[in-house]
Design a protein around this motif. Structure first.
Motif, PDB file in Angstrom:
ATOM      1  N   GLU A 120      46.752  43.784  22.570  1.00  0.00           N
ATOM      2  CA  GLU A 120      46.946  45.176  22.990  1.00  0.00           C
ATOM      3  C   GLU A 120      45.681  45.726  23.655  1.00  0.00           C
ATOM      4  OE1 GLU A 120      46.376  45.300  18.406  1.00  0.00           O
ATOM      5  OE2 GLU A 120      47.334  44.032  19.913  1.00  0.00           O
ATOM      6  N   VAL A 121      44.526  45.225  23.246  1.00  0.00           N
ATOM      7  CA  VAL A 121      43.272  45.638  23.892  1.00  0.00           C
ATOM      8  C   VAL A 121      43.164  44.972  25.268  1.00  0.00           C
ATOM      9  CG1 VAL A 121      40.749  45.634  23.726  1.00  0.00           C
ATOM     10  CG2 VAL A 121      42.144  46.021  21.676  1.00  0.00           C
ATOM     11  N   LYS A 122      43.556  43.721  25.340  1.00  0.00           N
ATOM     12  CA  LYS A 122      43.537  43.038  26.632  1.00  0.00           C
ATOM     13  C   LYS A 122      44.459  43.737  27.631  1.00  0.00           C
ATOM     14  CE  LYS A 122      42.169  38.455  24.998  1.00  0.00           C
ATOM     15  NZ  LYS A 122      42.508  37.018  24.896  1.00  0.00           N
ATOM     16  N   ARG A 123      45.546  44.299  27.125  1.00  0.00           N
ATOM     17  CA  ARG A 123      46.471  45.019  27.999  1.00  0.00           C
ATOM     18  C   ARG A 123      45.775  46.220  28.641  1.00  0.00           C
ATOM     19  NH1 ARG A 123      49.439  44.393  31.576  1.00  0.00           N
ATOM     20  NH2 ARG A 123      50.253  42.663  30.374  1.00  0.00           N
ATOM     21  N   ILE A 124      44.889  46.879  27.905  1.00  0.00           N
ATOM     22  CA  ILE A 124      44.132  48.009  28.450  1.00  0.00           C
ATOM     23  C   ILE A 124      43.261  47.542  29.604  1.00  0.00           C
ATOM     24  CG2 ILE A 124      42.325  49.704  27.937  1.00  0.00           C
ATOM     25  CD1 ILE A 124      43.442  49.782  25.038  1.00  0.00           C
ATOM     26  N   PHE A 125      42.599  46.411  29.422  1.00  0.00           N
ATOM     27  CA  PHE A 125      41.764  45.852  30.486  1.00  0.00           C
ATOM     28  C   PHE A 125      42.604  45.486  31.707  1.00  0.00           C
ATOM     29  CE2 PHE A 125      38.695  45.015  27.014  1.00  0.00           C
ATOM     30  CZ  PHE A 125      37.544  45.492  27.617  1.00  0.00           C
ATOM     31  N   LYS A 126      43.775  44.900  31.463  1.00  0.00           N
ATOM     32  CA  LYS A 126      44.648  44.502  32.569  1.00  0.00           C
ATOM     33  C   LYS A 126      45.178  45.719  33.327  1.00  0.00           C
ATOM     34  CE  LYS A 126      46.228  40.019  30.798  1.00  0.00           C
ATOM     35  NZ  LYS A 126      47.409  39.199  30.426  1.00  0.00           N
ATOM     36  N   ASP A 127      45.512  46.772  32.602  1.00  0.00           N
ATOM     37  CA  ASP A 127      46.001  47.985  33.258  1.00  0.00           C
ATOM     38  C   ASP A 127      44.925  48.596  34.150  1.00  0.00           C
ATOM     39  OD1 ASP A 127      48.444  47.699  32.048  1.00  0.00           O
ATOM     40  OD2 ASP A 127      48.082  49.193  30.480  1.00  0.00           O
ATOM     41  N   LYS A 128      43.702  48.607  33.664  1.00  0.00           N
ATOM     42  CA  LYS A 128      42.590  49.135  34.468  1.00  0.00           C
ATOM     43  C   LYS A 128      42.365  48.246  35.691  1.00  0.00           C
ATOM     44  CE  LYS A 128      37.733  50.489  34.300  1.00  0.00           C
ATOM     45  NZ  LYS A 128      36.478  50.485  33.509  1.00  0.00           N
ATOM     46  N   LEU A 129      42.451  46.937  35.472  1.00  0.00           N
ATOM     47  CA  LEU A 129      42.258  45.999  36.581  1.00  0.00           C
ATOM     48  C   LEU A 129      43.312  46.219  37.657  1.00  0.00           C
ATOM     49  CD1 LEU A 129      40.678  43.525  37.663  1.00  0.00           C
ATOM     50  CD2 LEU A 129      42.375  42.101  36.526  1.00  0.00           C
ATOM     51  N   ASN A 130      44.530  46.488  37.251  1.00  0.00           N
ATOM     52  CA  ASN A 130      45.603  46.728  38.223  1.00  0.00           C
ATOM     53  C   ASN A 130      45.289  47.916  39.127  1.00  0.00           C
ATOM     54  OD1 ASN A 130      47.437  44.630  37.872  1.00  0.00           O
ATOM     55  ND2 ASN A 130      48.411  45.617  36.117  1.00  0.00           N
ATOM     56  N   LYS A 131      44.651  48.931  38.568  1.00  0.00           N
ATOM     57  CA  LYS A 131      44.263  50.097  39.382  1.00  0.00           C
ATOM     58  C   LYS A 131      43.220  49.694  40.425  1.00  0.00           C
ATOM     59  CE  LYS A 131      45.160  53.383  35.653  1.00  0.00           C
ATOM     60  NZ  LYS A 131      44.559  54.316  34.673  1.00  0.00           N
ATOM     61  N   ARG A 132      42.310  48.824  40.027  1.00  0.00           N
ATOM     62  CA  ARG A 132      41.279  48.359  40.963  1.00  0.00           C
ATOM     63  C   ARG A 132      41.886  47.453  42.042  1.00  0.00           C
ATOM     64  NH1 ARG A 132      39.826  52.315  38.818  1.00  0.00           N
ATOM     65  NH2 ARG A 132      38.245  52.395  37.171  1.00  0.00           N
ATOM     66  N   LEU A 133      42.830  46.624  41.635  1.00  0.00           N
ATOM     67  CA  LEU A 133      43.489  45.733  42.605  1.00  0.00           C
ATOM     68  C   LEU A 133      44.286  46.547  43.618  1.00  0.00           C
ATOM     69  CD1 LEU A 133      44.724  42.824  40.305  1.00  0.00           C
ATOM     70  CD2 LEU A 133      42.798  42.783  41.900  1.00  0.00           C
ATOM     71  N   LYS A 134      44.849  47.654  43.171  1.00  0.00           N
ATOM     72  CA  LYS A 134      45.591  48.517  44.090  1.00  0.00           C
ATOM     73  C   LYS A 134      44.678  49.023  45.199  1.00  0.00           C
ATOM     74  CE  LYS A 134      48.531  52.655  44.183  1.00  0.00           C
ATOM     75  NZ  LYS A 134      49.128  53.753  43.378  1.00  0.00           N
ATOM     76  N   GLN A 135      43.449  49.379  44.834  1.00  0.00           N
ATOM     77  CA  GLN A 135      42.489  49.850  45.830  1.00  0.00           C
ATOM     78  C   GLN A 135      42.089  48.728  46.792  1.00  0.00           C
ATOM     79  OE1 GLN A 135      41.242  53.043  46.398  1.00  0.00           O
ATOM     80  NE2 GLN A 135      40.531  52.018  48.258  1.00  0.00           N
ATOM     81  N   ILE A 136      41.845  47.545  46.247  1.00  0.00           N
ATOM     82  CA  ILE A 136      41.478  46.401  47.098  1.00  0.00           C
ATOM     83  C   ILE A 136      42.630  46.038  48.020  1.00  0.00           C
ATOM     84  CG2 ILE A 136      40.879  43.945  47.088  1.00  0.00           C
ATOM     85  CD1 ILE A 136      39.427  44.467  44.416  1.00  0.00           C
ATOM     86  N   GLU A 137      43.841  46.059  47.497  1.00  0.00           N
ATOM     87  CA  GLU A 137      45.022  45.765  48.314  1.00  0.00           C
ATOM     88  C   GLU A 137      45.105  46.738  49.484  1.00  0.00           C
ATOM     89  OE1 GLU A 137      48.874  44.074  49.398  1.00  0.00           O
ATOM     90  OE2 GLU A 137      47.200  43.339  48.193  1.00  0.00           O
ATOM     91  N   HIS A 138      44.894  47.999  49.203  1.00  0.00           N
ATOM     92  CA  HIS A 138      44.933  49.020  50.259  1.00  0.00           C
ATOM     93  C   HIS A 138      43.880  48.734  51.327  1.00  0.00           C
ATOM     94  CE1 HIS A 138      43.642  52.857  52.114  1.00  0.00           C
ATOM     95  NE2 HIS A 138      44.950  53.098  52.161  1.00  0.00           N
ATOM     96  N   ASP A 139      42.675  48.421  50.888  1.00  0.00           N
ATOM     97  CA  ASP A 139      41.587  48.155  51.838  1.00  0.00           C
ATOM     98  C   ASP A 139      41.890  46.929  52.696  1.00  0.00           C
ATOM     99  OD1 ASP A 139      40.287  50.311  50.757  1.00  0.00           O
ATOM    100  OD2 ASP A 139      38.861  49.122  49.579  1.00  0.00           O
ATOM    101  N   LEU A 140      42.416  45.882  52.072  1.00  0.00           N
ATOM    102  CA  LEU A 140      42.662  44.635  52.801  1.00  0.00           C
ATOM    103  C   LEU A 140      43.914  44.707  53.689  1.00  0.00           C
ATOM    104  CD1 LEU A 140      41.676  41.984  50.109  1.00  0.00           C
ATOM    105  CD2 LEU A 140      40.404  42.612  52.183  1.00  0.00           C
ATOM    106  N   GLN A 141      44.691  45.733  53.530  1.00  0.00           N
ATOM    107  CA  GLN A 141      45.787  45.966  54.485  1.00  0.00           C
ATOM    108  C   GLN A 141      45.239  46.485  55.807  1.00  0.00           C
ATOM    109  OE1 GLN A 141      48.313  48.633  52.297  1.00  0.00           O
ATOM    110  NE2 GLN A 141      49.414  46.989  51.247  1.00  0.00           N
ATOM    111  N   GLN A 142      44.002  47.024  55.762  1.00  0.00           N
ATOM    112  CA  GLN A 142      43.391  47.600  56.954  1.00  0.00           C
ATOM    113  C   GLN A 142      42.467  46.613  57.681  1.00  0.00           C
ATOM    114  OE1 GLN A 142      44.697  50.716  57.012  1.00  0.00           O
ATOM    115  NE2 GLN A 142      45.392  50.320  54.917  1.00  0.00           N
ATOM    116  N   ARG A 143      41.975  45.613  56.957  1.00  0.00           N
ATOM    117  CA  ARG A 143      40.984  44.699  57.544  1.00  0.00           C
ATOM    118  C   ARG A 143      41.061  43.333  56.868  1.00  0.00           C
ATOM    119  NH1 ARG A 143      38.343  49.142  55.048  1.00  0.00           N
ATOM    120  NH2 ARG A 143      37.317  48.616  53.088  1.00  0.00           N
TER     121      ARG A 143
END
Length: 202
Positions: A120-143
């Motif tokens: 359940e603690v690892k799930r917290i880390f994964k959820d936070k990571l997903n937010k960061r991946l969303k930002q990277i995904e957005h950036d890499l759609q542009q370049r």
């Protein structure tokens, strides 16, 4: 120069960069459990912190911490374009990105290797990571790369730490721009050379 590495760790990013630059270096494997090196030494005498990567220079100086090593190497050959020139706005942007990778992606994934942490603690880390991946995904759609159309040391670092997601059932195919980005980097001759060189130690 000597690069102290361990398989499947962040030391793979300076290894990629050394091949990108075409610099001569000695590769020395570290056993993460015993801290013994493949040349028979005690890694704790090289880096008392006890973790890779460590870069030992010809004069005996030892540099640790991935972002510092990456920038030092890139500056040995400024013409490579692996890091913008010191003092420029673009260099500050590189440092911003390296810090983001270190604090949010690298540090976000590292606890997942700890078997003592409850799911359940690892799930917290994964959820936070997903937010960061969303930002990277957005950036890499542009370049094509993190800072634009050219590969930099930040890309070597992000590629390295995102390889760990396969151990934790994090499917990056859900992020098409990231998945394409990783394939682009994996195809680079520097990455293939680093993989082959490290495989010689197995």
């Amino acid at each position: 120069m000597k690069l102290y590495f361990a398989p499947e760790t962040c030391s793979f990013s300076p290894h990629i960069v050394l091949h990108e630059l075409g610099l001569p270096f000695e590769l020395i494997k570290v056993n993460n459990q015993t801290k013994q090196t493949s040349d028979g030494g005690d890694f704790l005498k090289i880096n008392p912190k006890g973790y890779v990567a460590a870069l030992q220079l010809a004069n005996g100086e030892v540099l640790t911490e991935g972002p510092a090593i990456l920038q030092y190497l890139a500056d040995l050959k400024p013409e490579s374009g692996l890091a913008p020139a010191n003092g420029t706005w673009e260099r500050v942007r590189l440092q911003e990105m390296l810090n983001f990778i270190t604090s949010e992606i690298h540090a976000g994934l590292s606890p997942l290797f700890n078997g003592a942490i409850p799911e359940e603690v690892k799930r917290i880390f994964k959820d936070k990571l997903n937010k960061r991946l969303k930002q990277i995904e957005h950036d890499l759609q542009q370049r094509d790369y993190l800072l634009g159309e050219n590969f930099t040391v930040a890309d070597a670092y992000l590629f390295t730490v995102l390889q760990w997601t396969r151990y934790f059932a994090i499917d990056l195919n859900g992020w098409p721009a990231i998945a394409a980005y990783l394939e682009r980097i994996r195809a680079r001759s520097s990455v293939q050379a680093a993989l082959a060189r490290e495989a010689m130690f197995h």
